[in-house]
Design an enzyme around this catalytic site. Structure first.
Site, PDB file in Angstrom:
ATOM      1  N   SER A  35      51.085  70.153 -18.395  1.00  0.00           N
ATOM      2  CA  SER A  35      52.243  70.351 -17.509  1.00  0.00           C
ATOM      3  C   SER A  35      51.945  70.087 -16.039  1.00  0.00           C
ATOM      4  O   SER A  35      52.858  69.845 -15.256  1.00  0.00           O
ATOM      5  CB  SER A  35      52.783  71.774 -17.645  1.00  0.00           C
ATOM      6  N   ASP A 325      55.780  78.252  -9.404  1.00  0.00           N
ATOM      7  CA  ASP A 325      56.194  79.145 -10.484  1.00  0.00           C
ATOM      8  C   ASP A 325      54.957  79.921 -10.956  1.00  0.00           C
ATOM      9  O   ASP A 325      53.903  79.822 -10.318  1.00  0.00           O
ATOM     10  CB  ASP A 325      56.906  78.350 -11.601  1.00  0.00           C
ATOM     11  N   HIS A 328      52.202  76.936 -11.767  1.00  0.00           N
ATOM     12  CA  HIS A 328      52.049  75.597 -11.172  1.00  0.00           C
ATOM     13  C   HIS A 328      52.118  75.617  -9.650  1.00  0.00           C
ATOM     14  O   HIS A 328      52.938  76.322  -9.081  1.00  0.00           O
ATOM     15  CB  HIS A 328      53.136  74.662 -11.721  1.00  0.00           C
TER      16      HIS A 328
END
Length: 365
Positions: A35, A325, A328
């Site tokens: 991600s 978040d 990240h």
């Protein structure tokens, strides 16, 4: 009038040839991993690991979610920007056809790891073995467009980024107490196993034609807001996850050195993502952040619980937060990381930084 028309035609032709020349010189870029580098592949899959709703993308040029796990641009976008390239499209994007293929492709998928059992709870994600299969498929598609010799040149001359490892700890070994992997391996033995599996992946990338590969280690896994929310009383990083990162990262660098030695060339470059993150985690103020503990978007302690959703707390100025978040970095933090990838000293980039690698490559051609 006729002469002017002819002149305009020749000027247009010269410009066209010049643009085509520049296009041919532009370096393709390929991205593999999780991600931290996914540009939206998971948007095309039935999976819970996705970033396709507000406020993801709030600071992206279009201000809409793109599947990037960021408020704006992510690390691959910023590397593309620095090498003068268009951002790579996700491999699953219907727009990745024709000339767009020559820019490269992003094969990354949120939730995956070095091991194929990592991230099983996210259902349908593109495991690294599948990403490499797609890379082969990509080369077949490009061969149909420009021929096999040109395709090989494009792949050999391309820049490649691979980011793996964090999920093998967060979403596998430490996902639940007494996970299958933690019953099977002690932490030091698990790290040795991960590194041996990662070596196979990098070898496969080399077999598929990659010759300039940036390999990022894991960040400080125990210091992300999600881990602080679960394990921290007064903001200190999770000792166990920090231990995992401190075992994994040095062994990754050793493995890369050994692989380069076997190949007789510095194909793989290790990026010390751990240190790049720790710089602003341990001294956020020096980088213009008000905090490196609280996520901009989230809920619960440190905004570290659950996902970033339209119902989450949202900070008004993302540039003041190191984390976007619970897991990240913000775009601002990503910019700091990419600057180190480009120009960092050997403490950050081993055996050389990206600028040196590209300069060396240009001097050969």
């Amino acid at each position: 009038m006729h002469t002017n028309t002819m002149l305009a035609f020749w000027v247009a032709l010269v410009l066209l040839v010049a643009c085509a020349g520049r296009q041919a010189e532009a370096r393709a870029f390929f991205v593999f991993g999780d991600s931290l580098v996914d540009n939206g592949n998971n948007d095309y899959l039935v999976t819970t690991a996705r970033a396709d709703s507000y406020p993801y993308g709030i600071d992206y040029p279009t201000h809409i979610p793109t599947g990037r796990f960021s408020n704006g641009l992510n690390i691959p976008d910023l590397i593309s920007e620095s090498i003068g390239s268009e951002p790579t499209l996700p491999y699953l994007s219907p727009h990745l056809t024709g000339q767009n293929l020559l820019v490269g492709a992003n094969f990354a998928s949120a939730g995956i790891g070095i091991l194929n059992d990592t991230g099983f709870q996210f259902l349908n994600i593109i495991r690294i073995t599948k990403q490499l299969e797609y890379f082969e498929q990509y080369q077949t598609r490009v061969s149909a467009l420009i021929g096999p010799d040109q395709t090989q040149s494009l792949v050999n001359g391309a820049l490649v980024l691979i980011t793996l490892g964090g999920n093998d700890f967060v979403n596998n070994y430490y996902l639940v107490p007494y996970s299958a992997r933690s019953r099977q391996y002690s932490l030091p033995d698990y790290v040795v196993y991960l590194i041996s599996e990662y070596r196979k992946i990098l070898n496969r990338l080399y077999e598929l034609g990659a010759r300039q590969v940036l390999v990022t280690g894991t960040g400080p896994l125990g210091c992300v807001p999600a881990e602080l929310a679960m394990h921290s009383r007064n903001g200190e990083c999770s000792v166990e996850l920090q231990r995992a990162a401190s075992l994994f990262n040095p062994q990754l660098v050793q493995m890369i050195s050994s692989l380069n030695s076997d190949l007789g060339s510095n194909v793989f470059i290790a990026a010390n993502a751990y240190q790049m993150h720790m710089d602003f985690v341990s001294n956020p103020g020096a980088y213009g952040f008000v905090t490196s503990k609280i996520a901009c978007c989230g809920q619960g302690p440190y905004n570290g619980i659950g996902l970033c959703t339209p119902l989450s707390n949202l900070c008004p100025n993302r540039d003041l937060y190191a984390f976007w978040d619970p897991f990240h970095p913000s775009e601002k933090a990503n910019r700091i990381i990419v600057q180190q990838i480009l120009t960092g000293t050997e403490e950050y980039m081993h055996p050389m930084n990206l600028s040196t690698m590209l300069a060396l490559d240009n001097s050969r051609t």
